[in-house]
Enzyme design. Structure first.
Site, PDB file in Angstrom:
ATOM      1  N   LYS A 205       0.846  -1.192   0.000  1.00  0.00           N
ATOM      2  CA  LYS A 205       0.000   0.000   0.000  1.00  0.00           C
ATOM      3  C   LYS A 205       0.880   1.239   0.000  1.00  0.00           C
ATOM      4  O   LYS A 205       1.520   1.565   0.998  1.00  0.00           O
ATOM      5  CB  LYS A 205      -0.918   0.049   1.226  1.00  0.00           C
ATOM      6  N   GLU A 279      10.351   1.163  10.402  1.00  0.00           N
ATOM      7  CA  GLU A 279      11.355   2.213  10.183  1.00  0.00           C
ATOM      8  C   GLU A 279      10.624   3.530  10.307  1.00  0.00           C
ATOM      9  O   GLU A 279       9.834   3.899   9.433  1.00  0.00           O
ATOM     10  CB  GLU A 279      12.005   2.035   8.809  1.00  0.00           C
TER      11      GLU A 279
END
Length: 507
Positions: A205, A279
């Site tokens: 996505k 991250e």
């Protein structure tokens, strides 16, 4: 935005190739052509190697942040679409992809890498049009590095047993990947390349504001003739991403984005047994000692915070300068800042392009006001911003203290805060005084000092006498509120493998 204090400005100086009193050099416009670019008026969801309408049919508009003009309409996925994409990826993993020998998977990854190289100009232009970043960054950094990741992980696809001796490396199954808007193509490559090399299938996505290079990559998937369902791309708002990562048939989640969303994902997946890499945000320290190569350091600082308009999670947004050189060093830095060119991202002369979206621009402006209100001194070079688009001047703050919001919060824009220190111990203490731990930089000619600083910095990546240098062979990731797990190198490959003694070979 109305500043409560007039920004300090200065003419360009002789130290940058101009005689005293002369006007700055003028650059003739050098726009990159868009004649070879075809952006479809509407994109559906990419599922099973086909573009399909969302159910129910719903779209949203993607714009060019430099002009605020619409580029295309994109499908708005539903919960049912998420389930359809995951089911397609699961079947592709069971029936084809996981059964291919590593050397055969490698052939597909090599093919993708070569196609990215062949179509590099097309990808660079679309990336700049959709994200707002300068074309020279898309052309010279993002696209080549994306191709390099596919080349690198193609080389690992048939060597998993050698990478993990005395283990039984097996694919996990379906992996969910949610990527941000600051490096749309590069983040896609960081995640898809190791996932495919490990034998997994993917549901990706992209960010709602920057899906176009992901859909251009979908065309590459078909051109490379990957089996249907190996790579699937769905678009929609944040809740669609959460629906994807929560899906019970997803065995691995990879997310790059804000710390706030990363915490939501971690809470949602706690106790599920899914592998997760996050991250997240950063507030990197760039530390300059009095023996540093100063001209080189200035270029590294400019690259560290003004590259990609400062929309970089590892941006060196906090500059620590040793007191003995602080005043002349900051003056030279201001001179260099005055040479940066802000404007059309498709102009090859542009150094600083457009902020990606209006909401992010508003956040930058709000934090700039906070810096002024808290007593920091602002410097912005004189430059004429375009009438349309989400542009912001490169900004530098001096007189910043550790308690200022601009020294603690991630701005994610072209804003640098300058602080000072006297000793290495003080620099370490100040640099580590942040909830983040993604990256840092050290500038000094002493190798022993570099090793001391690197060992003491609480950051996942520390650069020495450079900044913002990446290679697919090197791991990247953070500590504390900057997330956990690594991407890149063999470390990034292991995150996509089941290395237990009794691997399940997918879900």
């Amino acid at each position: 935005m109305t500043l409560t204090k007039k920004p300090e400005s200065r003419p360009a100086t002789a130290s940058w190739g101009l005689a005293s009193g002369e006007s700055p050099w003028e650059y003739a416009p050098a726009p990159e052509s868009t004649d070879h670019i075809r952006i479809e008026p509407e994109y559906g969801l990419f599922i099973g190697n086909e573009f399909r309408r969302s159910k129910p049919r719903k779209t949203f508009t993607v714009i060019n942040p430099a002009t605020e003009e619409p580029l295309s309409k994109v499908a708005h996925a539903s919960k049912a679409d998420v389930a359809r994409a995951v089911a397609t990826a699961k079947e592709a993993h069971r029936s084809s992809w996981s059964k291919l020998p590593g050397r055969e998977r490698a052939k597909y990854l090599y093919r993708i890498a070569r196609i990215l190289q062949e179509r590099s100009r097309e990808f660079a232009v679309v990336e700049s049009m959709n994200s707002g970043k300068p074309i020279k960054e898309s052309r010279d950094v993002d696209v080549p590095l994306a191709a390099a990741h596919f080349f690198y992980y193609a080389g690992w696809a048939d060597k998993l047993e050698y990478a993990y001796p005395n283990r039984q490396p097996r694919s996990i199954g379906v992996v969910a990947q949610v990527i941000p808007w600051n490096f749309p193509l590069l983040m896609l490559a960081w995640k898809i390349a190791p996932a495919l090399a490990a034998g997994n299938t993917v549901v990706l996505k992209p960010a709602s504001t920057t899906p176009l290079t992901a859909y251009l990559f979908a065309d590459v998937v078909r051109q490379a003739e990957l089996p249907p369902g190996v790579v699937n791309i769905i678009t929609g708002p944040g809740e669609i991403g959460m629906e994807l990562v929560r899906h019970p048939d997803v065995g691995k989640v990879a997310f790059t984005g804000s710390t706030a969303v990363g915490k939501m994902i971690a809470r949602a997946l706690a106790g599920t047994g899914k592998k997760v890499t996050l991250e997240l945000g950063g507030k990197a320290a760039n530390i300059v000692f009095d023996d540093a190569p100063l001209d080189q350091a200035i270029e590294g600082i400019i690259n560290g915070i003004y590259f990609n308009q400062g929309e970089v999670c590892c941006a060196g947004s906090r500059l620590f300068v040793q007191e003995s050189i602080a005043e002349p060093f900051v003056e030279r830095l201001k001179d260099r800042l005055s040479t940066l060119r802000v404007g059309d991202p498709l102009d090859k002369n542009t150094d600083v392009g457009a902020i990606n979206n209006a909401a992010q621009l508003a956040k930058i402006e709000e934090l700039i006001e906070a810096g002024i209100d808290e007593g920091a001194e602002i410097f912005q070079p004189d430059c004429v911003l375009p009438d349309k688009g989400f542009f912001f001047r490169p900004t530098l703050f001096t007189g910043v203290s550790q308690s200022h919001r601009i020294a603690q919060e991630e701005i994610f824009g072209p804003v640098l805060s300058v602080l000072t220190f006297r000793t290495p111990e003080e620099a370490i203490e100040k640099a580590n005084n942040t909830p983040y731990g993604l990256s840092a930089g050290v500038w000094t000619e002493k190798g022993s000092r570099i090793f001391k600083m690197v060992g003491a910095m609480k950051a996942g990546v520390v650069w020495a006498n450079t900044f913002n240098r990446f290679d697919p062979t090197s791991p990247f990731g953070g500590y504390k509120e900057s997330g956990y797990g690594r991407e890149g190198g063999i470390h990034g490959l292991g995150a996509y493998l089941d290395l237990s003694a009794n691997g399940t070979n997918g879900r």
